[in-house]
Motif scaffolding. Sequence first.
Motif, mmCIF file in Angstrom:
data_model
loop_
_atom_site.group_PDB
_atom_site.id
_atom_site.type_symbol
_atom_site.label_atom_id
_atom_site.label_comp_id
_atom_site.label_asym_id
_atom_site.label_seq_id
_atom_site.Cartn_x
_atom_site.Cartn_y
_atom_site.Cartn_z
ATOM 1 N N TYR A 60 0.841 -1.202 0.000
ATOM 2 C CA TYR A 60 0.000 0.000 0.000
ATOM 3 C C TYR A 60 0.879 1.257 0.000
ATOM 4 N N PHE A 61 1.876 1.293 0.875
ATOM 5 C CA PHE A 61 2.759 2.458 0.943
ATOM 6 C C PHE A 61 3.558 2.629 -0.353
ATOM 7 N N VAL A 62 3.955 1.534 -0.975
ATOM 8 C CA VAL A 62 4.665 1.627 -2.260
ATOM 9 C C VAL A 62 3.772 2.323 -3.285
ATOM 10 N N PHE A 63 2.518 1.905 -3.379
ATOM 11 C CA PHE A 63 1.619 2.487 -4.377
ATOM 12 C C PHE A 63 1.251 3.932 -4.046
ATOM 13 N N VAL A 64 1.094 4.261 -2.778
ATOM 14 C CA VAL A 64 0.807 5.653 -2.403
ATOM 15 C C VAL A 64 1.996 6.539 -2.771
ATOM 16 N N CYS A 65 3.202 6.091 -2.454
ATOM 17 C CA CYS A 65 4.399 6.863 -2.807
ATOM 18 C C CYS A 65 4.533 6.997 -4.317
ATOM 19 N N LEU A 66 4.297 5.919 -5.050
ATOM 20 C CA LEU A 66 4.384 5.958 -6.498
ATOM 21 C C LEU A 66 3.382 6.954 -7.078
ATOM 22 N N PHE A 67 2.154 6.938 -6.574
ATOM 23 C CA PHE A 67 1.137 7.880 -7.033
ATOM 24 C C PHE A 67 1.620 9.315 -6.873
ATOM 25 N N HIS A 68 2.090 9.667 -5.683
ATOM 26 C CA HIS A 68 2.493 11.045 -5.412
ATOM 27 C C HIS A 68 3.727 11.445 -6.221
ATOM 28 N N MET A 69 4.666 10.541 -6.392
ATOM 29 C CA MET A 69 5.848 10.860 -7.193
ATOM 30 C C MET A 69 5.477 11.024 -8.661
ATOM 31 N N LEU A 70 4.577 10.185 -9.169
ATOM 32 C CA LEU A 70 4.148 10.310 -10.563
ATOM 33 C C LEU A 70 3.369 11.601 -10.807
ATOM 34 N N GLU A 71 2.578 12.030 -9.843
ATOM 35 C CA GLU A 71 1.853 13.296 -9.993
ATOM 36 C C GLU A 71 2.835 14.431 -10.265
ATOM 37 N N PHE A 72 3.903 14.483 -9.494
ATOM 38 C CA PHE A 72 4.897 15.539 -9.669
ATOM 39 C C PHE A 72 5.666 15.345 -10.968
ATOM 40 N N TYR A 73 6.156 14.131 -11.197
ATOM 41 C CA TYR A 73 6.996 13.878 -12.369
ATOM 42 C C TYR A 73 6.252 14.118 -13.681
ATOM 43 N N TYR A 120 -5.364 -14.222 1.511
ATOM 44 C CA TYR A 120 -5.944 -14.568 0.219
ATOM 45 C C TYR A 120 -5.126 -13.918 -0.904
ATOM 46 N N ALA A 121 -4.211 -14.682 -1.468
ATOM 47 C CA ALA A 121 -3.298 -14.150 -2.480
ATOM 48 C C ALA A 121 -4.043 -13.691 -3.733
ATOM 49 N N ASN A 122 -5.106 -14.395 -4.111
ATOM 50 C CA ASN A 122 -5.843 -14.020 -5.323
ATOM 51 C C ASN A 122 -6.505 -12.654 -5.177
ATOM 52 N N ILE A 123 -7.042 -12.374 -3.990
ATOM 53 C CA ILE A 123 -7.673 -11.069 -3.755
ATOM 54 C C ILE A 123 -6.607 -9.977 -3.772
ATOM 55 N N ALA A 124 -5.475 -10.241 -3.146
ATOM 56 C CA ALA A 124 -4.383 -9.261 -3.137
ATOM 57 C C ALA A 124 -3.884 -8.999 -4.555
ATOM 58 N N LEU A 125 -3.755 -10.039 -5.341
ATOM 59 C CA LEU A 125 -3.297 -9.888 -6.722
ATOM 60 C C LEU A 125 -4.313 -9.107 -7.547
ATOM 61 N N ALA A 126 -5.586 -9.386 -7.352
ATOM 62 C CA ALA A 126 -6.627 -8.632 -8.062
ATOM 63 C C ALA A 126 -6.563 -7.154 -7.674
ATOM 64 N N GLY A 127 -6.343 -6.874 -6.404
ATOM 65 C CA GLY A 127 -6.207 -5.487 -5.952
ATOM 66 C C GLY A 127 -5.023 -4.793 -6.589
ATOM 67 N N ILE A 128 -3.907 -5.504 -6.671
ATOM 68 C CA ILE A 128 -2.705 -4.928 -7.293
ATOM 69 C C ILE A 128 -2.957 -4.633 -8.763
ATOM 70 N N VAL A 129 -3.623 -5.552 -9.454
ATOM 71 C CA VAL A 129 -3.935 -5.348 -10.878
ATOM 72 C C VAL A 129 -4.827 -4.119 -11.047
ATOM 73 N N LEU A 130 -5.838 -3.964 -10.180
ATOM 74 C CA LEU A 130 -6.730 -2.804 -10.266
ATOM 75 C C LEU A 130 -5.990 -1.500 -9.986
ATOM 76 N N VAL A 131 -5.101 -1.510 -8.999
ATOM 77 C CA VAL A 131 -4.326 -0.307 -8.683
ATOM 78 C C VAL A 131 -3.419 0.061 -9.853
ATOM 79 N N VAL A 132 -2.742 -0.913 -10.417
ATOM 80 C CA VAL A 132 -1.850 -0.650 -11.562
ATOM 81 C C VAL A 132 -2.656 -0.137 -12.751
ATOM 82 N N ALA A 133 -3.815 -0.733 -13.016
ATOM 83 C CA ALA A 133 -4.658 -0.279 -14.129
ATOM 84 C C ALA A 133 -5.140 1.155 -13.887
ATOM 85 N N GLY A 134 -5.582 1.446 -12.684
ATOM 86 C CA GLY A 134 -6.042 2.798 -12.357
ATOM 87 C C GLY A 134 -4.932 3.828 -12.461
ATOM 88 N N GLN A 135 -3.760 3.490 -11.944
ATOM 89 C CA GLN A 135 -2.633 4.419 -12.017
ATOM 90 C C GLN A 135 -2.194 4.621 -13.455
#
Length: 176
Positions: A60-73, A120-135
Motif C-alpha cells: 500500500y505504501f509503495v503504491f501511495v508513494c508511487l502515485f504522489h511521485m508520478l503526480e509531480f513527475y 488470500y493471495a488471489n484477492i491481493a493480486l486482483a487489488g494490485i492489478v486494479l491499482v496498476v490499471a487505475g494508475q
Amino acid sequence: MHSRNPTLIPAEVAVPVGNAAVVACVLGVLMGGCLTLNGASLAAWLDGAKLSLAVPLQTYFVFVCLFHMLEFYITAHYNPTRLYDDSFLLQNGSEYLLAHGVGIAEHLIELYFWPQMKQYANIALAGIVLVVAGQTMRTLAMVHSGSNFSHKVAIKKRADHELVRSGVYRYVYCRV
C-alpha cells in the motif's frame, strides 16, 4: 578537464525546489524501504517461510508513494508551466488524510482480529492489478492532456485550453 559555470537558482524558486527535493527524498526512501522489505519477505516465502503479514501494508505504501511521485513527475515533464512544489498532491486536505488513516486502521484491525483475511493471495493480486490499471489510466490521462491538465480546478476557461479528445480521452469524452 571540463569546467562548469554554475548558475544560481533565483531566490523565488530556491525554496520550492528545495521543498520538492525533500518531499521526493522522503517518498523515495519510504518506497524503497517498503520495496526492500517486500522483496525480503517474498524471497523468504519462496524459500518456504510463511508470507509476512506486513506485505499488504508495505505494498500500500509503495503504491501511495508511487502515485504522489508520478503526480509531480508527469506534471513536470508534460506540463511544466503548471508545476508547483505541492504538485505531489500531499496537501489534499484533512479528508484525504482521514481516508488514508481509516484505511490503515481498517487494515490493522483486520490484521489483529482476523489475520486469516490477509492470506488470500488471489484477492491481493486482483487489488494490485486494479491499482496498476487505475494508475496507468490516470498517468496516461495526464500525459495525453499535456498543457491542458492542472491540479488546480479551473473556474474559467483559459484562452489556451482545449478539450482533449485523443489518447485515453477518445474513449470517454461526451459528444455535445
